[in-house]
Design a protein around this motif. Structure first.
Motif, mmCIF file in Angstrom:
data_model
loop_
_atom_site.group_PDB
_atom_site.id
_atom_site.type_symbol
_atom_site.label_atom_id
_atom_site.label_comp_id
_atom_site.label_asym_id
_atom_site.label_seq_id
_atom_site.Cartn_x
_atom_site.Cartn_y
_atom_site.Cartn_z
ATOM 1 N N GLU A 293 35.114 42.901 36.014
ATOM 2 C CA GLU A 293 34.972 43.052 37.464
ATOM 3 C C GLU A 293 33.609 43.606 37.854
ATOM 4 N N THR A 303 37.443 38.794 41.072
ATOM 5 C CA THR A 303 38.272 38.430 39.917
ATOM 6 C C THR A 303 39.743 38.510 40.292
ATOM 7 N N TYR A 325 40.651 43.108 35.946
ATOM 8 C CA TYR A 325 39.967 43.894 36.962
ATOM 9 C C TYR A 325 40.007 45.360 36.550
#
Length: 408
Positions: A293, A303, A325
């Motif tokens: 991320e 993302t 993430y």
């Protein structure tokens, strides 16, 4: 692909299966929710509604017992469930397409060819006939499996076959090719190599490969849709051979793509590579998401927070489940013998998605494009081995060649 509802919170202690809804290549399930453990998991085509970790509404048969995981049922719900499934069946066969559904981008469903048959003698995964996968390896009390040397050798073979088939599918990509032709090639090669195409009938998925074009984040169903110059496509191949799955995906450009699409693919590839470099014994699974991320966010991309990666082996999807993430969830620590995928889905705009009426195809909510790469990763004593890595005959794409890479 794990599905994490926005209005629920993750409990470190209860990380595990909630109610499975859409699994493969990546698992889409309301798994990372703080909620009491259910007696059964919901079958693929079951619409679910969640709030604060509780199932408010569900339809469909549960795993194992065959009952619904809802605590109550009624004849009206049963009738609604039957009607819903009939509508989905009509949609999958290309009839009665919902005219009111609002697609987010330019991609539309085509007509699907009949389901392809599997020749006699092919070893079948547990869900091949029933369409219902096992829940073994995904429950909160299940540990991340450590593969034996014998298991690893078999997974190397499965990974190699998956790579060979993915490379062949990629060579087929050009303007005018139907995504169904890609499915036909993948299925035929699986039969020739005595392996089962893992997506086929997994939670009733109708085809042998996923083909996700342009704004499709994942789980695109091959059909009569024709590839056009400028399209980008992710082909996600998973095969089952000698008792083990091998899973990989890659991006391909149809003809000549615009600069924005090339940059999206390059950023996705670079972020994926940064995450792969992190994989080694002692590394924490929850750090992979932050690596990804931070890289893409700095460059203006997002993302997916609802579709994530998974362990793999004798079962298509098991622990660990990996978020793409930034997070601090207790997802476990990498150890030699762990095998899992890393497969970030990166979007030009919002990472929020909409689900088509086929209950599989997930596209970006704003219609902007998405890209993805995937490897099956083995943790070794010294680092990591990519079981679906490129082989000498694999084509080299522009994002891999230092002389043609896009500066991002």
């Amino acid at each position: 692909i794990l599905h994490r509802p926005d209005d629920t919170t993750v409990s470190n202690k209860r990380l595990g299966i909630g109610a499975e809804r859409r699994v493969f290549g990546t698992i889409r399930t309301p798994q990372l929710v703080s909620m009491p453990i259910l007696k059964g998991s919901i079958q693929a085509l079951s619409p679910l509604k969640f709030r604060k970790g509780r199932i408010l509404q569900c339809y469909g048969k549960g795993f194992g017992s065959g009952g619904s995981s809802s605590s109550s049922s009624s004849s009206s719900k049963a009738k609604k469930n039957t009607k819903s499934k009939k509508s989905i069946d009509r949609f999958l066969s290309g009839r009665d397409l919902p005219s009111s559904f609002r697609y987010s981008g330019s991609v539309r469903p085509g007509k699907q060819s009949p389901r392809r048959s599997v020749k006699n003698g092919i070893e079948l995964p547990e869900y091949a006939k029933s369409g219902t996968p096992s829940t073994k390896g995904i429950m909160p009390w299940d540990n991340i499996e450590v593969k034996s040397e014998a298991d690893i050798e078999k997974m190397r073979v499965s990974g190699r076959i998956a790579r060979e088939i993915l490379d062949a599918a990629g060579r087929l990509v050009k303007p005018g090719v139907l995504t169904d032709e890609i499915d036909e090639l993948v299925h035929r090669m699986c039969m020739e190599k005595n392996c089962y195409p893992s997506p086929l009938n997994y939670n009733k998925f109708p085809k042998s490969v996923c083909t996700s074009v342009n704004e499709v984040i994942c789980h695109g169903i091959p059909d009569s849709s024709e590839l056009k110059s400028g399209d980008i496509i992710n082909i996600d191949v998973t095969i089952f051979h000698d008792g083990f799955h091998g899973d990989c995906s890659e991006m391909f450009v149809v003809g000549e793509a615009d600069d924005a699409s090339k940059r999206l693919i390059q950023v996705t590839y670079n972020a994926w590579q940064e995450a792969l470099k992190y994989c080694k014994p002692g590394a924490k699974y929850n750090q992979l998401g932050g690596i990804i991320e931070k890289y893409v966010r700095k460059r203006g991309y997002s993302t997916s927070r609802e579709f994530v990666a998974h362990g793999i082996g004798k079962s298509f999807h098991v622990k660990p489940f990996i978020l793409h993430y930034e997070n601090n969830e207790n997802l476990g620590t990498m150890q030699p013998g762990h095998v899992f995928t890393v497969e970030p889905m990166i979007c030009e705009g919002t990472a929020e998605h909409i689900l088509w009426p086929d209950q599989w195809t997930a596209t970006t909510k704003d219609g902007k494009r998405s890209a993805q790469f995937e490897h099956t990763v083995l943790i070794t004593k010294d680092g990591a081995e990519f079981l679906t890595g490129k082989i000498p005959s694999s084509p080299i794409q522009f994002w891999e060649d230092q002389t043609t890479q896009i500066k991002v």
